[in-house]
Design an enzyme around this catalytic site. Structure first.
Site, PDB file in Angstrom:
ATOM      1  N   HIS A 166      -5.973  -6.540  -0.995  1.00 52.63           N
ATOM      2  CA  HIS A 166      -4.984  -5.668  -0.730  1.00 52.63           C
ATOM      3  C   HIS A 166      -4.007  -6.326   0.095  1.00 52.63           C
ATOM      4  O   HIS A 166      -2.806  -6.128  -0.255  1.00 52.63           O
ATOM      5  CB  HIS A 166      -5.391  -4.429  -0.213  1.00 52.63           C
ATOM      6  CG  HIS A 166      -4.775  -3.125   0.174  1.00 52.63           C
ATOM      7  ND1 HIS A 166      -4.368  -2.544  -1.151  1.00 52.63           N
ATOM      8  CD2 HIS A 166      -3.916  -2.602   1.153  1.00 52.63           C
ATOM      9  CE1 HIS A 166      -3.752  -1.568  -0.738  1.00 52.63           C
ATOM     10  NE2 HIS A 166      -3.408  -1.602   0.564  1.00 52.63           N
ATOM     11  N   SER A 172       0.750  -1.124  -0.121  1.00 49.51           N
ATOM     12  CA  SER A 172       0.136  -0.019   0.106  1.00 49.51           C
ATOM     13  C   SER A 172       0.846   1.105  -0.068  1.00 49.51           C
ATOM     14  O   SER A 172       1.676   1.094  -0.828  1.00 49.51           O
ATOM     15  CB  SER A 172      -0.988  -0.008   1.086  1.00 49.51           C
ATOM     16  OG  SER A 172      -1.932   0.852   0.963  1.00 49.51           O
ATOM     17  N   ASP A 175      -8.228  -6.437  -4.905  1.00 50.83           N
ATOM     18  CA  ASP A 175      -8.202  -5.256  -4.436  1.00 50.83           C
ATOM     19  C   ASP A 175      -8.624  -3.810  -5.184  1.00 50.83           C
ATOM     20  O   ASP A 175      -8.775  -4.191  -6.588  1.00 50.83           O
ATOM     21  CB  ASP A 175      -6.715  -4.739  -4.330  1.00 50.83           C
ATOM     22  CG  ASP A 175      -6.167  -3.618  -3.714  1.00 50.83           C
ATOM     23  OD1 ASP A 175      -7.028  -3.314  -2.801  1.00 50.83           O
ATOM     24  OD2 ASP A 175      -4.903  -3.090  -3.572  1.00 50.83           O
TER      25      ASP A 175
END
Length: 443
Positions: A422, A158, A362
């Protein structure tokens, strides 16, 4: 407090795991603080590799950087994703410590057990984040000389990927100048916020093709995203951050509250899906709730501020794990929507091994957006990379079933991880472990 402060000023304080802490871990550990700037104290936690077939000196060292910004690698990354124990303190079968030593860092300062003495000490951009990490890594490798020749990789997730790119560029320069001694072997950018606008602009098309938006919803999300694009193009980054939050509101309203981290895992929240409530909460506060909250759920807070704090034994009394996370997040708000695609280009041109990996499910950093910024690279090898066909990889947990695709050209690789959101190591642990082995040339 005075004793802890004096220890902190020594910069590095090592503790080997042997304190009667009740868990099955046998691996050697170290942890400590580094004062990266005046009033800025960064916490790190190292697990030596725990392999029955090789010593730690024969295996790579991996540094894991969490997202947020404000997410704790020592907490979430460790106990929820790749560390030797899960949050119930049970051994994790897909732990990365089986094939590498793992260094978790609570980064930027103020994250996790890291802390600042004043509000002025928080980082406000990735340049400061990278500068702070250079201080930590120099002291780490100076003290831990046994790791200086071990291949060193940075893995990230991220916003951690955005920070990892900037850190890797400064690290490569420092190694070349001889001011920092380590065997830097590459960086892996997982579901990374490298080009925020490319992510936001592809939310609508991605949700539409997965039947989570109809034509009307696609139109609303696309219009909201265009407003973000206009702000970015005008260099109004704080405004772009606010409009990013507004776009997420529009997405939630049109998808009945889709989970930004895994589109197949909906967690209903009546407060979050109430338009009235969404319209009353300030945009940055909403972003923190969406993207910091999941990394600080109550069971993890209880673990980190209870048994783990007691085990570590060096956390100052006035420091709470995650207590400054929201300050970290808000301090970086002017940096959120700035891309670092040019930094990836510089890494590739410098010969640094760069890997991009992304989860199929994601949304916040959807694969479509990742592919778009990759196509913008000016790297000379991009045309040849683009012409390659990808290769299928079996899922280690289900032999004969495709778990991922990948392709590699020279010093650039891309992994498409199937059935993962994610947090890839949480969703597809065995596949993530196989990818780690491939990137670090063990498979």
């Amino acid at each position: 407090m005075g004793l802890i402060r004096s220890l902190s000023l020594v910069l590095l304080f090592f503790v080997i795991f042997d304190d009667g802490f009740s868990n099955p871990l046998k691996a050697k550990e170290s942890w400590g603080y580094v004062d990266v700037r005046e009033g800025a104290h960064m916490f790190w936690w190292l697990y030596y590799s725990d392999s029955s077939s090789a010593s730690f000196s024969q295996l790579p060292l991996v540094m894991w950087l969490q997202g947020g910004p404000g997410g704790s690698g020592c907490g979430f990354g460790n106990f929820e994703e790749i560390g030797p124990l899960d949050r119930d303190l049970e051994p994790r079968k897909s732990s990365w410590v089986q094939y590498s030593s793992v260094l978790f860092v609570d980064n930027p300062v103020g994250t996790g057990f890291s802390y600042t003495d004043t509000d002025k000490a928080f980082a406000t951009d990735v340049a400061t984040v990278a500068s702070d990490m250079m201080v930590l890594l120099k002291h780490f490798f100076d003290k831990m000389k046994e790791f200086q020749s071990v291949p060193f990789y940075i893995f990230s997730e991220s916003y951690g990927g955005k920070m990892a790119a900037a850190i890797s560029l400064e690290l490569n320069k420092a190694v070349e100048k001889g001011s920092l001694k380590c065997n830097f072997a590459g960086v892996a950018l997982g579901d990374s916020w490298i080009s925020p606008l490319d992510s936001v602009m592809t939310w609508g098309p991605y949700l539409y093709t997965t039947s989570l938006l109809d034509d009307n919803g696609l139109g609303e999300v696309s219009r909201a995203a265009e407003a973000v694009k206009q702000a970015v193009n005008q260099g109004q980054y704080l405004k772009a951050t606010e409009l990013w939050s507004v776009t997420e509101n529009v997405v939630e309203q049109n998808t009945n509250g889709v989970n930004f981290y895994n589109i197949l895992t909906q967690e209903p929240d009546d407060e979050m899906t109430s338009f009235l409530v969404l319209s009353l909460i300030p945009p940055t506060a909403l972003l923190m709730r969406r993207h910091i909250g999941p990394l600080h759920h109550q069971s993890l807070k209880d673990l980190m501020n209870g048994p783990i704090r007691k085990k570590l034994g060096i956390i100052p009394q006035n420091v709470t794990w995650g207590g400054q996370a929201e300050d970290v997040f808000s301090s970086m708000s002017g940096d959120f929507m700035k891309p670092v695609v040019d930094v990836v280009d510089q890494l590739l041109d410098a010969g640094v091994k760069v890997t991009v990996y992304n989860g199929q499910l994601d949304l916040i950093v959807d694969t479509m957006g990742q592919e778009q910024w990759v196509k913008q690279l000016k790297w000379a090898g991009l045309p040849s990379f683009s012409q390659l066909k990808w290769t299928a990889l079996d899922d280690p947990a289900y032999p004969g079933v495709t778990g991922a695709f990948y392709k590699t050209y020279k010093n650039f690789s891309f992994y498409w991880i199937l059935k993962a959101g994610h947090m890839i190591p949480s969703d597809q642990g065995p596949m993530a472990l196989k990818m780690l082995k491939m990137i670090t040339q063990q498979d």
